[in-house]
Scaffold this motif. Structure first.
Motif, short mmCIF file in Angstrom:
data_model
loop_
_atom_site.label_atom_id
_atom_site.label_comp_id
_atom_site.label_asym_id
_atom_site.label_seq_id
_atom_site.Cartn_x
_atom_site.Cartn_y
_atom_site.Cartn_z
N ASN A 1 0.83 -1.21 0.00
CA ASN A 1 0.00 0.00 0.00
C ASN A 1 0.86 1.26 0.00
O ASN A 1 0.68 2.17 0.83
N LEU A 2 1.81 1.32 -0.92
CA LEU A 2 2.68 2.50 -1.03
C LEU A 2 1.89 3.72 -1.50
O LEU A 2 0.85 3.60 -2.13
N ASP A 3 2.45 4.88 -1.22
CA ASP A 3 1.80 6.11 -1.68
C ASP A 3 1.87 6.24 -3.20
O ASP A 3 0.92 6.73 -3.82
N ALA A 4 3.00 5.83 -3.78
CA ALA A 4 3.16 5.99 -5.22
C ALA A 4 4.31 5.15 -5.73
O ALA A 4 5.22 4.78 -4.97
N VAL A 5 4.26 4.86 -7.01
CA VAL A 5 5.38 4.27 -7.74
C VAL A 5 5.75 5.26 -8.84
O VAL A 5 4.89 5.70 -9.60
N ILE A 6 7.03 5.62 -8.89
CA ILE A 6 7.49 6.57 -9.89
C ILE A 6 8.52 5.87 -10.77
O ILE A 6 9.47 5.25 -10.27
N ILE A 7 8.32 5.95 -12.07
CA ILE A 7 9.25 5.35 -13.04
C ILE A 7 10.09 6.46 -13.65
O ILE A 7 9.56 7.38 -14.29
N ALA A 8 11.40 6.37 -13.45
CA ALA A 8 12.31 7.35 -14.02
C ALA A 8 12.81 6.87 -15.38
O ALA A 8 13.16 5.70 -15.54
N ASN A 9 12.80 7.77 -16.35
CA ASN A 9 13.29 7.45 -17.69
C ASN A 9 12.70 6.14 -18.22
O ASN A 9 13.43 5.20 -18.55
N PRO A 10 11.37 6.06 -18.29
CA PRO A 10 10.74 4.78 -18.67
C PRO A 10 11.18 4.31 -20.05
O PRO A 10 11.30 5.11 -20.98
N LYS A 11 11.42 3.02 -20.14
CA LYS A 11 11.83 2.41 -21.40
C LYS A 11 10.64 1.91 -22.21
O LYS A 11 10.76 1.66 -23.41
N SER A 12 9.52 1.72 -21.54
CA SER A 12 8.35 1.21 -22.25
C SER A 12 7.09 1.90 -21.76
O SER A 12 7.06 2.45 -20.65
N ASP A 13 6.08 1.89 -22.59
CA ASP A 13 4.78 2.47 -22.28
C ASP A 13 4.14 1.64 -21.17
O ASP A 13 4.03 0.42 -21.27
N LEU A 14 3.69 2.29 -20.10
CA LEU A 14 3.14 1.55 -18.97
C LEU A 14 1.83 0.84 -19.31
O LEU A 14 1.40 -0.05 -18.58
N TYR A 15 1.17 1.25 -20.39
CA TYR A 15 -0.08 0.59 -20.78
C TYR A 15 0.17 -0.53 -21.81
O TYR A 15 -0.76 -1.02 -22.44
N ASN A 16 1.43 -0.91 -21.94
CA ASN A 16 1.81 -2.08 -22.73
C ASN A 16 1.04 -3.30 -22.18
O ASN A 16 0.98 -3.51 -20.97
N PRO A 17 0.42 -4.10 -23.05
CA PRO A 17 -0.38 -5.24 -22.57
C PRO A 17 0.39 -6.21 -21.70
O PRO A 17 -0.18 -6.85 -20.81
#
Length: 261
Positions: free
Chosen positions: A138-154
């Motif tokens: 139950n973290l407050d947030a997840v932050i992706i730095a310099n993402p390599k892929s689209d998070l809505y990738n299936p």
């Protein structure tokens, strides 16, 4: 009710592109979700559905209607379903959902946040596992730095088992995220081999960001320089690293233990 039986239907062709192309997802602001459970979790997480498609051989119209509410319901043929479905066990139902903003400024943090930051994770399976761990804690947030892929990738939607929709998520550059964390007065603990102290000796009971890098290259120098403290998980075998999602889980649950769960 609308029915679509041909894979040559222009709408179906557009949905195939949503599955296959990050560019299509970005341009349309939509993505596909498979499975009743995942759709329910997404709706609970505030995601808006544009369409719900169902295969009557696998799920009844009445069951599909329970999910659709004010959303357009479309009956599809087996051929269309097999063209769109990413896996075989999704109960005959898919949804076209609107993606959310992933801006740092949209995050709503508690007074004493615990955040996971992952720099440039590449494998969808690892991202999914990180999101599952974040949900479990139950973290407050997840932050992706310099993402390599689209998070809505299936692949990410699938591997997260719906936890893409249960977490607050933001993306940004390393520089943007470091600036954000410092402005919010959140301590930065970077998991790295260099100039580190054992993770269990630190205090995570105040606003905290736990930062992990890739297994291959670790964190970049910018993170190591920005850290409140660099930390390490003592390794007692032959290798000097472990799977990033496993390492993150160890750090996260030590912080949760200190906070009394």
């Amino acid at each position: 009710m609308k029915q679509i039986t041909s894979i040559q239907n222009p709408f179906i062709k557009s949905l195939v592109l949503l599955q296959e192309k990050a560019k299509s997802r970005k341009q349309s602001g939509t993505f596909l979700i498979e499975g009743k459970r995942e759709i329910e979790i997404a709706m609970k997480g505030g995601y808006e559905m544009e369409n719900i498609l169902f295969l009557p051989e696998l799920i009844s119209e009445s069951e599909a209607k329970k999910l659709s509410s004010n959303t357009e319901l479309i009956e599809i043929s087996k051929e269309v379903y097999q063209k769109l479905a990413y896996r075989d066990t999704t109960e005959g139902i898919l949804a076209v959902a609107k993606s959310k903003s992933l801006q740092l400024s949209d995050l709503k943090l508690s007074k004493n946040p615990l955040i996971l930051v992952a720099e440039a994770p590449e494998k969808p399976g690892n991202i999914g596992a990180l999101l599952r761990t974040a949900d479990a804690a139950n973290l407050d947030a997840v932050i992706i730095a310099n993402p390599k892929s689209d998070l809505y990738n299936p692949n990410i939607v699938r591997s997260s088992v719906g936890c893409l929709f249960t977490n607050q998520i933001a993306t940004g550059t390393t520089e943007e995220i470091i600036t954000f964390l410092k402005e919010q007065k959140i301590a930065i603990y970077c998991a790295t081999l260099q100039n580190s102290t054992s993770y269990h000796t630190q205090d995570y009971t105040t606003p905290t960001a736990l930062v992990v890098g890739t297994e291959a290259t670790g964190l970049t120098q910018k993170w190591r320089d920005a850290a409140t403290q660099n930390i390490i998980i003592p390794m007692q075998g032959e290798i000097d690293s472990m799977n990033v999602s496993v390492a993150a889980a160890i750090l996260i649950f030590e912080a949760k233990r200190q906070r009394g769960f």
